[in-house]
Design a protein around this motif. Structure first.
Motif, PDB file in Angstrom:
ATOM      1  N   HIS A  26       0.835  -1.201   0.000  1.00  0.00           N
ATOM      2  CA  HIS A  26       0.000   0.000   0.000  1.00  0.00           C
ATOM      3  C   HIS A  26       0.867   1.247   0.000  1.00  0.00           C
ATOM      4  CE1 HIS A  26       1.083   1.100   4.150  1.00  0.00           C
ATOM      5  NE2 HIS A  26       1.337  -0.167   4.231  1.00  0.00           N
ATOM      6  N   LYS A  27       0.245   2.375  -0.073  1.00  0.00           N
ATOM      7  CA  LYS A  27       0.966   3.644   0.119  1.00  0.00           C
ATOM      8  C   LYS A  27       0.091   4.507   1.000  1.00  0.00           C
ATOM      9  CE  LYS A  27       4.401   6.405  -0.957  1.00  0.00           C
ATOM     10  NZ  LYS A  27       5.730   6.182  -0.448  1.00  0.00           N
ATOM     11  N   ALA A  28      -0.309   3.927   2.127  1.00  0.00           N
ATOM     12  CA  ALA A  28      -1.290   4.618   2.951  1.00  0.00           C
ATOM     13  C   ALA A  28      -0.696   5.760   3.744  1.00  0.00           C
ATOM     14  CB  ALA A  28      -1.967   3.633   3.902  1.00  0.00           C
ATOM     15  N   ASN A  29       0.638   5.913   3.753  1.00  0.00           N
ATOM     16  CA  ASN A  29       1.173   7.072   4.457  1.00  0.00           C
ATOM     17  C   ASN A  29       0.928   8.340   3.652  1.00  0.00           C
ATOM     18  OD1 ASN A  29       2.859   6.016   2.588  1.00  0.00           O
ATOM     19  ND2 ASN A  29       4.745   6.299   3.722  1.00  0.00           N
ATOM     20  N   ILE A  30       0.736   8.187   2.329  1.00  0.00           N
ATOM     21  CA  ILE A  30       0.437   9.361   1.505  1.00  0.00           C
ATOM     22  C   ILE A  30      -1.045   9.388   1.135  1.00  0.00           C
ATOM     23  CG2 ILE A  30       0.989  10.572  -0.598  1.00  0.00           C
ATOM     24  CD1 ILE A  30       3.408  10.448   0.947  1.00  0.00           C
ATOM     25  N   MET A  31      -1.527   8.260   0.627  1.00  0.00           N
ATOM     26  CA  MET A  31      -2.933   8.227   0.209  1.00  0.00           C
ATOM     27  C   MET A  31      -3.711   7.594   1.329  1.00  0.00           C
ATOM     28  SD  MET A  31      -2.634   7.547  -3.796  1.00  0.00           S
ATOM     29  CE  MET A  31      -1.067   6.821  -4.130  1.00  0.00           C
ATOM     30  N   GLN A  32      -4.029   8.423   2.334  1.00  0.00           N
ATOM     31  CA  GLN A  32      -4.469   7.833   3.589  1.00  0.00           C
ATOM     32  C   GLN A  32      -5.838   7.216   3.526  1.00  0.00           C
ATOM     33  OE1 GLN A  32      -3.800  11.280   5.779  1.00  0.00           O
ATOM     34  NE2 GLN A  32      -1.645  10.818   6.089  1.00  0.00           N
ATOM     35  N   THR A  57      -7.728   6.282   0.728  1.00  0.00           N
ATOM     36  CA  THR A  57      -7.946   5.221  -0.245  1.00  0.00           C
ATOM     37  C   THR A  57      -7.203   3.959   0.165  1.00  0.00           C
ATOM     38  OG1 THR A  57      -6.330   6.478  -1.506  1.00  0.00           O
ATOM     39  CG2 THR A  57      -8.552   6.453  -2.324  1.00  0.00           C
ATOM     40  N   ASP A  58      -5.878   4.037   0.272  1.00  0.00           N
ATOM     41  CA  ASP A  58      -5.178   2.828   0.669  1.00  0.00           C
ATOM     42  C   ASP A  58      -5.489   2.466   2.113  1.00  0.00           C
ATOM     43  OD1 ASP A  58      -2.173   3.273  -1.381  1.00  0.00           O
ATOM     44  OD2 ASP A  58      -4.173   2.535  -1.815  1.00  0.00           O
ATOM     45  N   ILE A  70       4.823   0.428  -0.438  1.00  0.00           N
ATOM     46  CA  ILE A  70       5.217  -0.093  -1.750  1.00  0.00           C
ATOM     47  C   ILE A  70       6.651   0.234  -2.115  1.00  0.00           C
ATOM     48  CG2 ILE A  70       4.216   1.874  -2.915  1.00  0.00           C
ATOM     49  CD1 ILE A  70       3.604  -0.233  -5.144  1.00  0.00           C
ATOM     50  N   ASP A  71       7.169   1.386  -1.679  1.00  0.00           N
ATOM     51  CA  ASP A  71       8.556   1.645  -2.085  1.00  0.00           C
ATOM     52  C   ASP A  71       9.517   0.727  -1.353  1.00  0.00           C
ATOM     53  OD1 ASP A  71       8.513   5.014  -0.644  1.00  0.00           O
ATOM     54  OD2 ASP A  71       7.876   3.091   0.158  1.00  0.00           O
TER      55      ASP A  71
END
Lengths: 367, 366
Positions: free
Chosen positions: A204-210, A212-213, A237-238
């Motif tokens: 996920h990339k929930a630290n940025i797209m809080q 949605t992810d 994801i990174d």
């Protein structure tokens, strides 16, 4: 024999199957090996027909109880489906619940939907499963890859909802719904359980797209609670990309939304040697499984008996596993791996000089 | 053209990263040797450890920089005004990572800082370091990533319960300026090829606009080869044939993934230098994955890897036009890696602490 059938039925009925055991699956458990299962086959374009022949030969040699219904992509747009795939083909897949698709070249032009899009929408294929195993004998820089990527296939960044706000500014919508995320998470855990996998990682990339992810992660967490024996972790994801290229053994089953899934599954395909060797299977509502070869149709080597059938073969093996014909699946998979490991019969893209028919014969001999 | 002219020193000095023999042709202006102020943000997690390492090395080298330290932590609501003012005054900043709480209500401070200072290009230089064994050879990739818009706009909302939308915004203005930066960088650093990474077969309008901007800028640089590649194919090629890539220019999200993948194949995010560049200011930090601040175990045992931040501070010294100090620092760091005695766990070494590596770098300074 009776105990084997009983064991198979209890496994089907007791495993927490999100797609409830259809009468078909239960009937299959009771049927003896001689009653054939019907499966739809789309040979496709380019090298498609040759490798489909190869599959049929090997399956016949392995005595797999499958009866193929072949359907071809037409050259006229069917108004009922708005694409070159006819309504009959789609009905056939819906009826048989399993299918195998070769590479299809999407014709360029307007007035029709792309073939993959048609299949996805009409059959409601919500999860794309790609098992990635290093093939012993085909040396890449990574020798110990053994992971499965499960990608949500219907929404996310690929909704196709874009518009130009003013000149020079474009917006694109990324949509995540609870229903779709729950569906794919359920399938991922169910898959992990039925195939004996120990860990599921949500990417996920929930630290940025809080939001949605974040919603995707919440759904995964809910499903994880129902499967306490499977370890669940979340990876940004990174970090995931970096860990994958440094040490692919860190991962087991990966479950991801659409865009990340696309990139990561192709990255994993690159780790094991490319799209020519990667199996893939699409899972739809109601237990439909459509295995496919993800490589292109290679029109330049079509008809020359040079194509490598490995990708379609391994996809067919995935299909067999979905049908719970594990012993046949194992036999064929071992035959393929042994043939490639031996190195005597290899097609041109793996660095050898064999033809498709030689390769097929070698696999049949190894069965 | 003014912002570009101001960028020239940064870009020009980045070229000397590879060739140690340099013909000094610039005349130092009076007052050039005066110590420059640099804002220092230690950050969270391993941040304080690695910035401390940089401070120690700078002190031993007697580098003409002095640090103004500011405490910023990932769980603050926003970056304090005084920090931003200080960065605007000093024009350079060195920072450790800022941890972003996952799924929480706070937006990432790394992203906020970039937007506030309009640092529109993020640069990660991934190359094989001699002596560090990796699976891939001949890797020398610079990933230039658009840093302000794209998927990281932070515009999300819940439409109805259970359905969430997130907006990805692409504008011609931002795409054009990052494309210009990428081509100018390639031109000034003798790079032969620029590759644009996109997914325009699916997101036709958004990535299509990005590609259009790149193509327009490419026509102005006929000596540099330009090609485009779809992001999933790009990742596949990166793990199998990384030699084919030179400079890559990407929108925000793909840039994150590609930079991390490239960093991974060249040795890991613990050794790749990088920075964020804007028209007026430059913030140097660990190359890829700035939000990754390690776990508590590493912090407790002091085993963080300071190589990335040390190489980034060399880039900072060049940016401030102190190339001799930058060269000394880089040579020393590369020597330490080549020897292989002092390596942290993520590079395959043993139980080496940060302080041991710092001592080794200091010992190797000429």
């Amino acid at each position: 024999m009776a105990t084997q059938l009983l064991r198979r039925t209890t496994k089907i009925l007791s495993s927490a199957n999100p797609n409830p055991p259809s009468p078909l699956t239960v009937a299959r458990a009771f049927s003896a090996a001689s009653t054939p299962i019907r499966a739809t086959l789309f040979p496709g374009d380019g090298i498609g027909p040759e490798i489909a022949e190869s599959i049929k030969t090997i399956f016949r040699a392995a005595e797999v109880p499958i009866e193929w219904e072949e359907h071809y992509v037409g050259d006229q747009v069917d108004p009922r489906t708005q694409s070159f795939l006819t309504w009959e083909s789609l009905e056939s897949v819906r009826r048989n619940k399993v299918g195998l698709k070769g590479p299809m070249a999407t014709p360029i032009g307007k007035g029709h939907r792309s073939l993959n899009l048609t299949l996805r929408k009409e059959l409601n294929l919500y999860a794309n499963v790609r098992p990635c195993y290093s093939l012993p004998g085909y040396k890449t820089r990574y020798d110990d890859v053994n992971l499965i990527t499960i990608r949500e296939n219907t929404e996310g960044e690929y909704s196709g909802l874009e518009h130009q706000v003013v000149r020079g500014v474009v917006e694109s919508l990324k949509i995540i719904t609870r229903q779709a995320s729950l569906r794919v998470a359920e399938y991922a855990f169910h898959y992990a359980k039925t195939h004996g996998r120990e860990r599921v990682s949500a990417i996920h990339k929930a630290n940025i797209m809080q939001k949605t992810d974040g919603l995707f992660l919440k759904c995964c967490r809910e499903v994880a609670e129902k499967y306490p024996e499977i370890t669940y972790e979340e990876v940004v994801i990174d970090n995931c990309c970096m860990m994958l290229v440094k040490n692919p053994t860190l991962f087991d089953v990966l479950v991801m939304p659409n865009l990340y899934g696309d990139i990561i599954s192709d990255l994993c395909a690159g780790l094991i040697g490319g799209l020519g060797l990667t199996p893939s299977c699409n899972i739809g509502e109601g237990g439909i499984a459509l295995a496919e070869a993800v490589h292109g149709s290679a029109p330049d080597i079509a008809g020359k008996n040079l194509a490598n059938p490995t990708a379609l073969l391994l996809s067919a093996v995935t299909m067999l596993r979905h049908l719970e014909l594990h012993d046949k699946a194992d036999r064929i998979q071992d035959a393929i791996l042994n043939t490639i490991a031996e190195g005597k019969y290899r097609t041109a893209d793996l660095g050898g000089t064999s033809t498709t028919t030689d390769f097929t014969k070698a696999i049949c001999d190894h069965l | 053209m003014t912002p570009l002219r101001r960028l020239r020193p940064l870009l020009k000095d980045l070229v000397t990263q590879k060739t140690q023999i340099r013909h000094v042709t610039y005349m130092p202006r009076p007052g050039d040797g005066a110590p420059r102020a640099v804002t220092l943000i230690p950050g969270d997690g391993i941040g304080p450890l690695v910035t401390n390492a940089v401070e120690q090395v700078m002190q031993v080298m007697h580098a003409p920089v002095y640090f103004e330290k500011y405490e910023v932590h990932g769980d603050m609501k926003r970056v304090p005004e005084e920090v931003i003012d200080s960065i605007r005054k000093n024009k350079v900043c060195l920072k450790g990572g800022l941890k972003t709480p996952v799924g929480g209500g706070v937006s990432s401070l790394n992203v906020q800082l970039r937007k506030e200072l309009d640092l529109y290009a993020s640069l990660v230089h991934c190359c094989n370091l001699p002596g560090l064994p990796t699976r891939h050879e001949n890797v020398d990739i610079v990933v230039i990533r658009e840093n302000t818009e794209g998927e990281y706009s932070g515009l999300e909302h819940e439409v109805v319960p259970g359905v969430v939308e997130s907006l990805k915004v692409i504008t011609k203005f931002c795409s054009e300026r990052v494309a210009k930066y990428a081509f100018e960088y390639a031109y000034l650093n003798n790079r032969k090829k620029v590759t644009a990474v996109h997914k325009a077969n699916i997101m036709k309008l958004a990535d299509g606009l990005f590609l259009e901007s790149c193509r327009e800028v490419a026509t102005k640089y006929p000596s540099i080869k330009y090609n485009e590649i779809i992001v999933d194919n790009c990742c596949m090629q990166l793990v199998s044939k990384p030699e084919q890539f030179d400079v890559m220019v990407t929108p925000n999200l793909y840039g994150n993934l590609v930079a991390n993948t490239a960093a991974g194949i060249a040795g890991g995010t613990g050794v790749m230098p990088g920075g964020n560049v804007g028209a007026d200011t430059a913030v140097f930090e660990q190359g890829a994955s700035a939000g990754n601040v390690g776990n508590e175990k590493i912090v407790e045992q002091n085993k963080a890897n300071p190589i990335a931040l040390l190489l980034s501070s060399a880039m900072l010294l060049r940016h401030l036009q102190f190339p001799s100090f930058a060269d000394r620092l880089e040579t020393s760091v590369k020597r330490v890696i080549f020897e292989g005695k002092y390596r942290t766990k993520d590079l395959g070494g043993g139980d080496c602490t940060t302080q041991e590596i710092v001592n080794a770098v200091i010992a190797n300074l000429d």
